[in-house]
Enzyme design. Structure first.
Site, PDB file in Angstrom:
ATOM      1  N   HIS A  17       0.839  -1.205   0.000  1.00  0.00           N
ATOM      2  CA  HIS A  17       0.000   0.000   0.000  1.00  0.00           C
ATOM      3  C   HIS A  17       0.876   1.258   0.000  1.00  0.00           C
ATOM      4  O   HIS A  17       0.615   2.211  -0.739  1.00  0.00           O
ATOM      5  CB  HIS A  17      -0.865   0.058   1.268  1.00  0.00           C
ATOM      6  CG  HIS A  17      -1.943  -0.983   1.360  1.00  0.00           C
ATOM      7  ND1 HIS A  17      -2.124  -1.765   2.474  1.00  0.00           N
ATOM      8  CD2 HIS A  17      -2.912  -1.355   0.482  1.00  0.00           C
ATOM      9  CE1 HIS A  17      -3.154  -2.572   2.286  1.00  0.00           C
ATOM     10  NE2 HIS A  17      -3.649  -2.358   1.074  1.00  0.00           N
ATOM     11  N   LYS A  41     -20.892  -3.356  10.587  1.00  0.00           N
ATOM     12  CA  LYS A  41     -20.628  -4.668   9.969  1.00  0.00           C
ATOM     13  C   LYS A  41     -19.126  -4.915   9.801  1.00  0.00           C
ATOM     14  O   LYS A  41     -18.714  -5.957   9.319  1.00  0.00           O
ATOM     15  CB  LYS A  41     -21.323  -4.744   8.608  1.00  0.00           C
ATOM     16  CG  LYS A  41     -22.815  -4.985   8.730  1.00  0.00           C
ATOM     17  CD  LYS A  41     -23.449  -5.148   7.371  1.00  0.00           C
ATOM     18  CE  LYS A  41     -23.479  -3.842   6.632  1.00  0.00           C
ATOM     19  NZ  LYS A  41     -23.955  -3.864   5.290  1.00  0.00           N
ATOM     20  N   ARG A  91      -2.491  -6.117  -8.977  1.00  0.00           N
ATOM     21  CA  ARG A  91      -1.447  -7.142  -8.884  1.00  0.00           C
ATOM     22  C   ARG A  91      -1.579  -8.181  -9.979  1.00  0.00           C
ATOM     23  O   ARG A  91      -0.709  -9.021 -10.155  1.00  0.00           O
ATOM     24  CB  ARG A  91      -1.532  -7.817  -7.506  1.00  0.00           C
ATOM     25  CG  ARG A  91      -1.123  -6.918  -6.373  1.00  0.00           C
ATOM     26  CD  ARG A  91      -1.583  -7.451  -5.048  1.00  0.00           C
ATOM     27  NE  ARG A  91      -3.042  -7.479  -4.991  1.00  0.00           N
ATOM     28  CZ  ARG A  91      -3.741  -7.734  -3.892  1.00  0.00           C
ATOM     29  NH1 ARG A  91      -3.118  -8.009  -2.775  1.00  0.00           N
ATOM     30  NH2 ARG A  91      -5.059  -7.728  -3.925  1.00  0.00           N
ATOM     31  N   SER A 129      -3.187  -7.550   2.552  1.00  0.00           N
ATOM     32  CA  SER A 129      -3.483  -7.433   3.991  1.00  0.00           C
ATOM     33  C   SER A 129      -3.817  -8.805   4.558  1.00  0.00           C
ATOM     34  O   SER A 129      -3.497  -9.097   5.713  1.00  0.00           O
ATOM     35  CB  SER A 129      -4.649  -6.468   4.228  1.00  0.00           C
ATOM     36  OG  SER A 129      -4.248  -5.159   3.908  1.00  0.00           O
TER      37      SER A 129
HETATM   38  O1  PNS Z   1      -8.577  -2.884   0.633  1.00  0.00           O
HETATM   39  P1  PNS Z   1      -9.782  -3.325  -0.139  1.00  0.00           P
HETATM   40  O2  PNS Z   1     -10.630  -4.241   0.716  1.00  0.00           O
HETATM   41  O3  PNS Z   1      -9.433  -3.886  -1.472  1.00  0.00           O
HETATM   42  O4  PNS Z   1     -10.651  -2.019  -0.412  1.00  0.00           O
HETATM   43  C1  PNS Z   1     -11.860  -2.071  -1.118  1.00  0.00           C
HETATM   44  C2  PNS Z   1     -12.582  -0.726  -0.969  1.00  0.00           C
HETATM   45  C3  PNS Z   1     -12.742  -0.376   0.511  1.00  0.00           C
HETATM   46  C4  PNS Z   1     -11.781   0.348  -1.650  1.00  0.00           C
HETATM   47  C5  PNS Z   1     -13.964  -0.869  -1.651  1.00  0.00           C
HETATM   48  O5  PNS Z   1     -14.642  -1.934  -1.106  1.00  0.00           O
HETATM   49  C6  PNS Z   1     -14.781   0.403  -1.542  1.00  0.00           C
HETATM   50  O6  PNS Z   1     -14.568   1.323  -2.294  1.00  0.00           O
HETATM   51  N1  PNS Z   1     -15.731   0.425  -0.570  1.00  0.00           N
HETATM   52  C7  PNS Z   1     -16.522   1.587  -0.297  1.00  0.00           C
HETATM   53  C8  PNS Z   1     -17.978   1.376  -0.646  1.00  0.00           C
HETATM   54  C9  PNS Z   1     -18.235   1.838  -2.055  1.00  0.00           C
HETATM   55  O7  PNS Z   1     -17.953   2.961  -2.431  1.00  0.00           O
HETATM   56  N2  PNS Z   1     -18.787   0.939  -2.884  1.00  0.00           N
HETATM   57  C10 PNS Z   1     -19.091   1.240  -4.262  1.00  0.00           C
HETATM   58  C11 PNS Z   1     -17.954   0.887  -5.188  1.00  0.00           C
HETATM   59  S1  PNS Z   1     -17.916  -0.834  -5.496  1.00  0.00           S
END
Ligand code: PNS
Length: 159
Positions: A17, A41, A91, A129
């Site tokens: 990251h 959640k 990736r 992670s």
């Molecule tokens: O580290 P991650 O788990 O790959 O992150 C994913 C994340 C948090 C960036 C993604 O799930 C996200 O954008 N969540 C926020 C909710 C949202 O905006 N959803 C609509 C887009 S799919």
């Protein structure tokens, strides 16, 4: 000023990251690390506030980078902070397929919000992670996977 958002769960923030955040800060004037939480959640290894604290430690020496916590849609965060782009790392093909879909969901929610996909650096291509959490669980050398200040904090918490 061109602002980019680097979003993620950051449970916890890894060297992969941090590499992405550094590269994003070379492309944009300001980078906001958005630690996402899905509220009650949220079932992370680390509670959202702790993930934010660790992310802030990791970016403390990067002058144009800040970290914030957000519970809600990424597109709303980007709009609220007047960001023009979301920067994500890819990736491989699996990441790309997911990011491609998310890019267009975010564009439909915040028209004009660009998604910039950066290929993961080869040395971090296998970082996640999930893998970092396993290394924490099994007491491995965390400095190999996590920014040193983060590794140190996690080790302190386990003592
Ligand atoms: O580290 P991650 O788990 O790959 O992150 C994913 C994340 C948090 C960036 C993604 O799930 C996200 O954008 N969540 C926020 C909710 C949202 O905006 N959803 C609509 C887009 S799919």
């Amino acid at each position: 000023m061109r602002t980019a958002v680097c979003p993620g769960s950051f449970d916890p923030i890894t060297l992969g990251h941090l590499d992405l955040i550094r590269r994003a800060s070379a492309l944009f004037d300001r980078v906001l690390v958005c630690v996402m939480s899905n509220g009650e959640k949220d079932r992370g290894m680390f509670p959202p506030e702790e993930r934010l604290r660790l992310a802030r430690l990791a970016v403390a020496d990067l002058p144009r980078v800040e970290a914030e916590l957000w519970t809600g849609l990424l597109a709303d965060y980007a709009r609220a902070r007047d960001a023009c782009a979301v920067v994500k790392g890819v990736r491989g093909g699996g990441d790309f397929d997911m990011e491609y879909q998310m890019a267009w969901i975010n564009d439909s929610l915040a028209p004009g919000l660009e998604t910039v996909l950066l290929p993961a650096s080869p040395r971090y291509v296998w970082f996640s992670s999930t893998m970092a959490r396993e290394m924490i669980r099994y007491g491995q050398d965390l400095e190999r996977y996590l920014p040193s200040a983060v590794a140190e904090e996690i080790r302190k918490g386990m003592r």
